[in-house]
Write a protein that holds these residues in place. Structure first.
Motif, short mmCIF file in Angstrom:
data_model
loop_
_atom_site.label_atom_id
_atom_site.label_comp_id
_atom_site.label_asym_id
_atom_site.label_seq_id
_atom_site.Cartn_x
_atom_site.Cartn_y
_atom_site.Cartn_z
N LEU A 213 -0.38 -5.67 -1.43
CA LEU A 213 -1.31 -6.36 -2.53
C LEU A 213 -0.89 -5.68 -3.42
O LEU A 213 -0.41 -4.56 -3.88
CB LEU A 213 -2.77 -5.83 -2.12
CG LEU A 213 -3.15 -5.99 -0.49
CD1 LEU A 213 -4.56 -5.45 -0.38
CD2 LEU A 213 -3.42 -7.71 -0.21
N PRO A 214 -1.23 -6.34 -4.76
CA PRO A 214 -0.95 -5.75 -6.08
C PRO A 214 -1.93 -4.80 -6.18
O PRO A 214 -1.42 -3.54 -6.97
CB PRO A 214 -0.82 -6.78 -7.01
CG PRO A 214 -1.89 -7.97 -6.30
CD PRO A 214 -1.95 -7.82 -4.91
N TYR A 215 -3.14 -4.78 -5.94
CA TYR A 215 -4.22 -3.71 -6.49
C TYR A 215 -5.07 -3.64 -5.12
O TYR A 215 -4.58 -3.45 -4.16
CB TYR A 215 -5.21 -4.28 -7.42
CG TYR A 215 -4.06 -4.72 -8.94
CD1 TYR A 215 -3.36 -3.70 -9.27
CD2 TYR A 215 -4.18 -5.90 -9.28
CE1 TYR A 215 -2.55 -4.34 -10.62
CE2 TYR A 215 -3.47 -6.38 -10.24
CZ TYR A 215 -2.72 -5.59 -10.97
OH TYR A 215 -1.74 -6.02 -12.02
N LYS A 216 -6.14 -3.62 -5.41
CA LYS A 216 -7.24 -3.37 -4.08
C LYS A 216 -7.39 -4.83 -3.51
O LYS A 216 -6.95 -5.76 -4.16
CB LYS A 216 -8.49 -2.72 -4.51
CG LYS A 216 -9.26 -3.72 -5.50
CD LYS A 216 -10.66 -3.08 -5.74
CE LYS A 216 -11.40 -3.83 -6.72
NZ LYS A 216 -12.79 -3.27 -7.16
N GLN A 217 -7.84 -4.66 -2.16
CA GLN A 217 -8.12 -6.07 -1.34
C GLN A 217 -9.09 -6.97 -2.12
O GLN A 217 -10.20 -6.24 -2.97
CB GLN A 217 -8.66 -5.62 -0.01
CG GLN A 217 -8.75 -6.68 0.93
CD GLN A 217 -7.51 -7.68 1.24
OE1 GLN A 217 -7.14 -8.25 0.45
NE2 GLN A 217 -7.04 -7.19 2.63
N ARG B 184 -1.77 -2.69 2.06
CA ARG B 184 -1.70 -1.88 1.36
C ARG B 184 -1.37 -2.16 -0.03
O ARG B 184 -0.67 -3.19 -0.01
CB ARG B 184 -0.81 -0.64 1.73
CG ARG B 184 -1.23 0.28 3.05
CD ARG B 184 0.08 1.53 3.15
NE ARG B 184 -0.38 2.24 4.49
CZ ARG B 184 0.60 2.22 5.49
NH1 ARG B 184 1.84 1.55 5.15
NH2 ARG B 184 0.26 2.77 6.41
N SER B 185 -1.95 -1.46 -1.17
CA SER B 185 -1.42 -1.75 -2.49
C SER B 185 -0.10 -1.25 -2.59
O SER B 185 0.32 -0.18 -1.74
CB SER B 185 -2.33 -1.33 -3.54
OG SER B 185 -2.46 -0.13 -3.41
#
Length: 964
Positions: free
Chosen positions: A155-159, A186-187
């Protein structure tokens, strides 16, 4: 080879620019559409999704069914290609890459369906972007038939809610397909943070590969991983992976020569090759073996060795998975024969196919060891941590070690032509390392590997080289470490070609757990431990008498050569004697020493044969043994060699009971060979009569609470063999037990005594004698979980049987748990009362408990010897061990109207060797030819496997009523 690595690995130096990682697992595969036609599958799913009459559940089930069919078809095609190809076509590598390709395509089709049809997003935001990344072995583009599929959902950031839905849907679909999925979500920041703190996660990410989704997201992870995790941490990573490798090796047994090796995690297995590549890749940023060659990390020859070894191991692993139907990594005995057949091995030159197959495996494992040791140790040496405060080099650091130099606490070579100019240096290097307690530097080992052809006939004939080698063998510092290094380097097998013939040689049985060369080297180490007093508690007699040995060099050389002729299709003892006579003079031994070595090799099995199979209490046993040994010096030599040999064969088989048997035989033989007891007195029975009278006198003195008439009556009950068979304490216990049985008029009394010194439990049974008693007791003890290792059977003058059994548990230790003893006692009482039917109980156990010995074929054999004892016929039975075997054979002996006086029960892995001293109904030897033939036939039927043709024949033949 690795001269440039220091500059690249030292902290502070710029990290090398990484090569682009592989983006797919299917490159180079033929007819990929036949493996997995993703376009066709995607079209089928698209048409299914367009149907308006399907509910979401029906759509999901339809998609799942199509994915399942495509996966099954792909796997079947991979297996078909695997089984159709011939060895040498890199079939292992093609197979694991094909399976990875099938999985890649399936995940891509499923991910497209999930994001386009189930959770569509017209224009996903940057935060909703996701990438599915293969990690670990799957990230390398390799997937074994039943291995886990390791995925990272990046992921780029949080889910986000949609991202969570997509991941959950993908995982449930994969699980419903029956896949074992290891996963994490995971980010990028989380990946980097965890990679910095956990070397395992860092290693998995090192081999990551994008499968589906945002390429930009993965590229950012890759660039930041190199810059923020890899750069400046090569030292830590190398140290961590080498430590991890050592821990893994210890867990797997510490040797690559165990006979049921783990081809993935074991020493010399796939994981060692992975470790080598991880380290080189981390330091160099390389993504292929070819790049490591270009960068000078490997030579072209090492690359070929790497590729050949990896493909062989992958081929084995695929066969193993397909054969067992699971993610099995150990080549266990029950699959080795079929593995050999599938790989095309055949019987040849006295070696069966499975042994040839396993020898090839061990040769490859040795090549892996050579490769990983040289490359990894060289990297370790080049990038080892420097001390914070560097002191000037001390003068002793430049000390010359017999022409070699010290480099980082390891012995190395001063120039590249050292072996070319003087080949004796091949031996001198290891001699010097042993003398100075030093390890050998990887650079020196690499130079040896490049010059091994120079270990030739002229070097083997060189007097100085042989002098140094003999000193290595007999060094007071112990030869094991030097010999192992020489063997790993390939020098030992070339300098002693006869030893080279047993390198990586295995025996297909459960008794020997190491290859012949590993067993020999371990035995040499154990001999040194005996001499150094390190085994004084375990082998006290050997540890004492080894210092009385006059032919010390002959002892060490004899042990080195004792199994030198194994695998030649004949008696390895007699064949080995000829090898010893040839090698002794070459090594520099005197004629006397050479003759002693040859004698040891020829007779090295006799000590265990007499101690474990013959009745030591029988004078004929001692007489026959002494006829072979002939001198106290040879007795000492043979005992010490035997202890080292037995302990090195299988760590599990040495126990206090076996030690006691060897010790007792040594003392009895020493009395005769040293002149304390004459051969004439031994043969005539005079010594036995004197000992029996002495035993009676000792018992009379011990029974202070008995009236003299009662003592006289008891002394008249036992035969001479009884008085010779036990010590005074045992005689006193037996006397009280028999008196108690008479006073109580008890039909059965049982006494147990734990003998921790001998590692057994002594079970004494007093009951009225009757035919079949031994058989009933043997069956009851088998049902009760006790394993009989020795037994003495006596019928006293008053008709009472005094039977003494020495038993152990499944771990070859004393049968000493109170609950187990209670269960054993109950089983004996039930058997004697008729409540327990041992045969039926044992048949249930055979049917319900799988036995690893079933894979081995042990031809039943019956040997009848009327010369081994002056008073008894000695019957030796060989067969495959199984629950109830002893019961079956003793039952047969009962039906033959034979009286059992003593029994020696031994198990060697899958083979049972039971020896019985018997008489006929008149108390005489069995000597009539027809009767002997009948005994042999009946016992062969008793030894036959249940359900075999021989066993069926046994059922059809009329027999006397079984003693139940």
């Amino acid at each position: 080879m690795l001269s440039s690595i220091l500059a690249k690995a030292v902290p502070g130096k710029p990290a090398p620019t990484p090569a682009p990682r592989r983006r797919g697992a299917g490159s180079g595969l033929a007819d990929r559409a036949a493996l997995f036609d993703s376009a066709r599958l995607a079209g089928d799913i698209a048409r299914l999704a367009e149907r308006q009459d399907l509910s979401q559940t029906e759509l999901r089930n339809g998609v799942l069914a199509r994915l399942r069919d495509a996966l099954a078809n792909g796997r079947e095609e991979v297996e078909r290609r695997f089984m159709a190809q011939k060895p040498g076509e890199r079939i292992g590598e093609k197979t694991v890459r094909s399976l990875a390709f099938v999985m890649d395509e399936l995940i891509r089709v499923l991910a497209d369906f999930t994001t386009e049809r189930v959770f569509p997003a017209g224009n996903p935001t940057l935060g909703e972007q996701i990438a599915v990344v293969a990690v670990g072995g799957y990230g390398r583009g390799e997937l074994a038939p039943f291995s886990d599929v390791d995925l990272l959902f990046l992921l780029p950031y949080k889910q986000t809610p949609r991202g969570e839905q997509v991941v959950e849907y993908l995982l449930y679909m994969l699980w419903d397909l029956g896949l074992k999925v290891g996963h994490s979500t995971r980010s990028i920041d989380e990946c980097l943070r965890q990679a910095r703190g956990d070397v395992t996660i860092r290693t998995a990410m090192l081999e990551s590969r994008p499968i589906w989704g945002s390429e930009a997201l993965y590229d950012e992870l890759e660039q930041r991983f190199e810059a923020e995790v890899v750069q400046g941490t090569a030292l830590d990573f190398v140290e961590a992976k080498l430590t991890e490798r050592s821990t893994r090796h210890d867990k797997m047994g510490g040797s690559r020569y165990v006979l049921e090796p783990n081809i993935k995690e074991g020493k010399g297995g796939l994981r060692d090759l992975h470790t080598l590549f991880w380290i080189a890749k981390y330091v160099y940023g390389a993504d292929s073996i070819d790049q490591l060659v270009r960068d000078g990390v490997m030579t072209s020859a090492e690359k070929r060795s790497f590729v050949k070894s990896q493909d062989f191991l992958w081929t084995l692993r695929c066969h193993l998975h397909y054969l067992t139907g699971r993610a099995e990594e150990r080549i266990t005995f029950d699959v080795q024969t079929e593995m050999a057949r599938r790989l095309g091995y055949t019987d040849h030159a006295g070696t069966i196919a499975v042994e040839r197959f396993m020898k090839h495996y061990f040769v490859i494992a040795k090549e892996v060891g050579n490769l990983t040791r040289i490359v990894c140790a060289a990297i370790e040496a080049k990038i080892q941590r420097r001390p914070r405060l560097r002191l000037p080099a001390m003068p002793f650091r430049k000390r010359n070690y017999d022409g070699f130099v010290l480099d980082g606490e390891r012995l190395s070579v001063p120039r590249p032509d050292i072996f070319a100019t003087d080949p004796v240096n091949f031996i001198r290097l290891f001699h010097s390392a042993q003398a100075h307690d030093l390890d050998v530097h990887p650079d020196a080992l690499l130079l040896i590997a490049q010059n091994l052809r120079r270990v030739d006939a002229s070097l083997r004939a060189d007097a100085e080289a042989n002098r140094l080698f003999l000193e290595i063998l007999s060094s007071p510092k112990g030869p094991e470490r030097a010999l192992r290094l020489m063997n790993e380097a390939g020098v030992l097998g070339r300098f002693v070609p006869d030893f080279g013939r047993v390198v990586a040689q295995m025996q297909f049985d459960m008794y020997h757990v190491y290859t012949t060369d590993e067993h020999t080297i371990r035995a040499m180490g154990i001999l040194h431990q005996i001499e150094a007093g390190q085994l004084a508690e375990i082998a006290p007699v050997a540890s004492e008498i080894v210092h009385k040995v006059l032919s010390r060099r002959a002892l060490f050389v004899g042990l080195f050569l004792h199994d030198i002729a194994k695998g030649r299709g004949g008696n390895h003892s007699t064949l080995g004697e000829k090898v010893a006579m040839r090698l002794g003079p070459r090594f520099g031994l005197s004629d006397e020493e050479t003759e002693t070595v040859a004698w040891l090799v020829r007779n090295h099995l006799w000590f265990t044969a007499f101690a474990f199979k013959r009745d030591i209490g029988d004078p004929k046993t001692i007489q026959d043994f002494c006829e072979i040994i002939k001198s106290p010096e040879r007795l000492r030599l043979l005992l010490v060699l035997t202890v080292a040999d037995v302990r090195a064969t299988n760590p599990a088989i040495w126990n206090n009971w076996k030690a006691a048997l060897l010790r007792d035989l040594y003392y009895r033989a020493d009395e005769v060979l040293s002149g304390e007891v004459s051969q004439a007195a031994l043969a005539s029975g005079q010594q036995n009569n004197a000992r029996a009278e002495a035993a009676k006198s000792a018992l009379r003195a011990a029974l202070t609470d008995w009236e003299p008439p009662a003592i006289d009556a008891h002394l008249a009950l036992g035969p001479t063999a009884y008085w010779l068979g036990f010590d005074a304490d045992s005689h006193a216990r037996h006397a009280r037990l028999m008196r108690e049985a008479a006073l109580m008029e008890a039909p059965l009394l049982i006494d147990t005594r734990i003998d921790a010194h001998r590692g057994v439990t002594e079970v004494t049974i007093c009951t009225p004698d009757h035919p079949g008693l031994f058989s009933r007791l043997a069956g009851a003890m088998a049902v009760g979980g006790a394993s009989i290792v020795d037994a003495r059977i006596f019928t006293m003058a008053n008709g009472m049987a005094l039977d003494v059994f020495w038993v152990q548990d499944a771990t070859d230790g004393p049968f000493d748990q109170p609950t187990k003893l209670a269960k054993l006692s109950a089983a004996i009482h039930k058997a004697m009362s008729g409540e327990l039917r041992p045969k039926q109980e044992l048949l249930k156990r055979v049917a319900s408990v799988p036995s690893r010995t079933r894979v081995f074929k042990v031809p039943p054999r019956v040997l009848i010897d009327n010369k081994a004892s002056a008073t008894h016929t000695v019957i030796e039975l060989n067969g495959r061990d199984r629950p109830g075997l002893l019961y079956d054979v003793t039952r047969a002996l009962t039906q033959l109207s034979l009286q059992i006086s003593s029994a020696k029960i031994s198990t060697y892995g899958e083979m049972a060797i039971d020896v019985f001293y018997v008489k006929d109904v008149f108390g005489l030897k069995v000597e009539h030819a027809q009767k002997l033939a009948g005994i042999r036939d009946s016992l062969l039927r008793a030894l036959a496997e249940p359900g075999s043709a021989q066993s069926m024949e046994k059922r059809r033949k009329p027999t006397a009523r079984a003693a139940e």
